[in-house]
Design a protein around this motif. Structure first.
Motif: not given
Length: 483
Positions: A443-446, A427-432, A435-439
């Motif tokens: 502290y909510k990013i897994p 799984v591309d954890e770094a990419g995920l 992608a989540l940082r703008p959203l």
């Protein structure tokens, strides 16, 4: 109408058009006369063996026999406890000990049917306030909780279905999932009660769904978002124009699914409704209502909605609080299991869901109190993170859990079905995370992302979250052991 009970219309419907199809299950078709006769015969059989108000456990697989026995319980003033055939023996035994049914049926008894004419063989109607149904939902741990319903709560729900969805006797209504799930049981029973043709299946299968739609001219379809995704995947390039109403409930569906749904069902109006086993309808996203992205609609007919803070005060639009509901569709109480999140205040009830309303009255869900996690001292609702993940390209489903962490309290772990991969198929954890940082707030990013393609499901097609969390924890433990 307020004094009506479930199934009371069956004799009149049978007299009006005896040969009209009433219930379809795969290749089996039962007309109104046959259904009425079987229900009457079974009701008489129950009356001869149990007292009014008796609880009857129905431990049958999905089949016409289950429907007939359910309706026989309703018209004879008995209470049907609908067991899930997927339960392991230990769960069924523990549940039977908790609810102590007066009679348990694992198959339909051999009963000769009576005629369709209303006669002494057709039972006198029970009280509209009498209980007729106990359904069960899987809890996070332990025994499933059993919720009890009275006739009036579903009769009033039927009125909402007619008003909001436009469903009536002219329809052919398909509920393709297991009847142990209230969504599909409701769809079948409502169809039979109003004289529509009810279509069901012994086992959910997308190809069989399509065949039933074509064979019987299905006009309305109940589905969970998971079932809908499976239909879209299997039906690429196909069109089913007879379906004019599509009712979706059980979870938020993916933003990109709407266009594919319209392609598959080009003439269908799409209704997304939000509710709970304890409440029936709460809000409905009506296709003519310009529902904002992320909202579950506005209150259903007859529903009063309040958003309150921890002290019980109403909060202004835009502020998140606990969702409270008042309507005539609320359940009677728990037969077993219970729920610490369920609270009553006068005519209002809450099951612990949290959300907020905009200035136009549209409801947005924040999450459930019981799923709230505390990480790094911050309250987090997994549903918000799951929605953000599900909106990313390639991700079909997402679930977020908390695992114990000495530093943060809990560490957020996301489980994905369909996930972007990096090197060596991982799984591309770094990419995920990028992608989540703008959203999401940081502290909510897994902290971890796992990919599991085979997700456990309930009989109703929903994700079995406790089972999925156990699988995720097992995988994490194996990784630690291998390190």
């Amino acid at each position: 109408m307020s004094g009506e009970t479930i199934g009371a219309r069956l004799p009149a419907l049978a007299l009006a058009d005896p040969a009209r199809p009433a219930l379809v299950c795969d290749g089996e078709v039962l007309d109104r006369a046959g259904l009425c006769a079987r229900v009457a015969g079974l009701a008489g059989w129950l009356q001869a063996r149990t007292a009014p108000g008796a609880s009857i456990a129905l431990a049958l697989a999905n089949s016409p026999a289950l429907v007939e026995l359910f309706m026989a319980c309703a018209v004879s003033g008995r209470e049907a406890l609908v067991y899930d055939p997927a339960w392991p023996p230990a769960t069924r035994a523990a549940l039977a000990a908790a609810v102590a049914p007066d009679l348990t049926l694992a198959q339909q008894p051999a009963v000769s049917g009576s005629g369709i004419n209303p006669s002494p063989s057709w039972p006198a109607p029970p009280s509209p306030d009498a209980p007729f149904y106990v359904g069960f939902t899987s809890g996070t741990t332990g025994l499933p909780k059993g919720y009890r319903r009275g006739h009036r709560s579903w009769i009033d729900s039927f009125h909402v279905s007619a008003a909001a969805f436009g469903l009536g006797s002219q329809d052919v209504i398909l509920a393709p999932g297991g009847l142990a799930a209230s969504l599909h049981l409701y769809g079948v029973v409502h169809a039979l009660h109003v004289g529509a043709c009810a279509v069901m299946m012994r086992h959910f299968n997308p190809e069989h769904v399509f065949a039933l739609i074509v064979r019987h001219g299905v006009t309305a379809l109940y589905a969970t978002p998971t079932q809908l995704q499976m239909l879209i995947r299997m039906g690429e390039g196909a069109r089913f124009p007879t379906v004019r109403a599509l009712m979706i409930s059980g979870a938020k569906w993916q933003p990109g699914t709407r266009a594919a749904t319209h392609a598959l069902f080009p003439n269908a109006r799409i209704f997304e409704f939000y509710g709970a086993s304890e409440t029936s309808f709460i809000t409905i996203g009506h296709p003519a209502d310009a529902v904002p992205e992320g909202s579950v609609g506005r209150p259903a007919p007859g529903v009063t909605l309040a958003i309150r803070d921890g002290e019980g005060n109403d909060v202004p639009a835009g502020e998140t609080g606990t969702i409270w509901v008042a309507s005539s569709m609320l359940f009677d109480g728990y037969a077993c299991g219970g729920s610490g999140e369920m609270r009553r205040d006068g005519g209002f009830m809450s099951v612990g869901d949290r959300g907020w309303r905009d200035a136009a009255g549209f409801l947005f869900l924040a999450g459930r109190e019981k799923r709230m996690l505390v990480t790094s001292g911050q309250n987090v609702y997994p549903e918000e993170i799951e929605a953000a993940l599900a909106g990313l390209p390639g991700i079909e489903e997402a679930a977020v859990f908390g695992v114990n962490d000495a530093l943060r309290g809990v560490r957020l772990v996301a489980v994905l079905r369909g996930a972007p991969v990096a090197g060596e198929g991982r799984v591309d954890e770094a990419g995920l995370r990028a992608a989540l940082r703008p959203l999401l707030a940081a502290y909510k990013i897994p902290r971890r992302f796992l990919c599991l393609d085979d997700w456990p499901r309930t009989s109703g097609g929903k994700v079995d979250l406790p089972a999925l969390q156990r699988r995720a924890e097992t995988q994490l433990a194996q990784e630690r052991g291998a390190a």
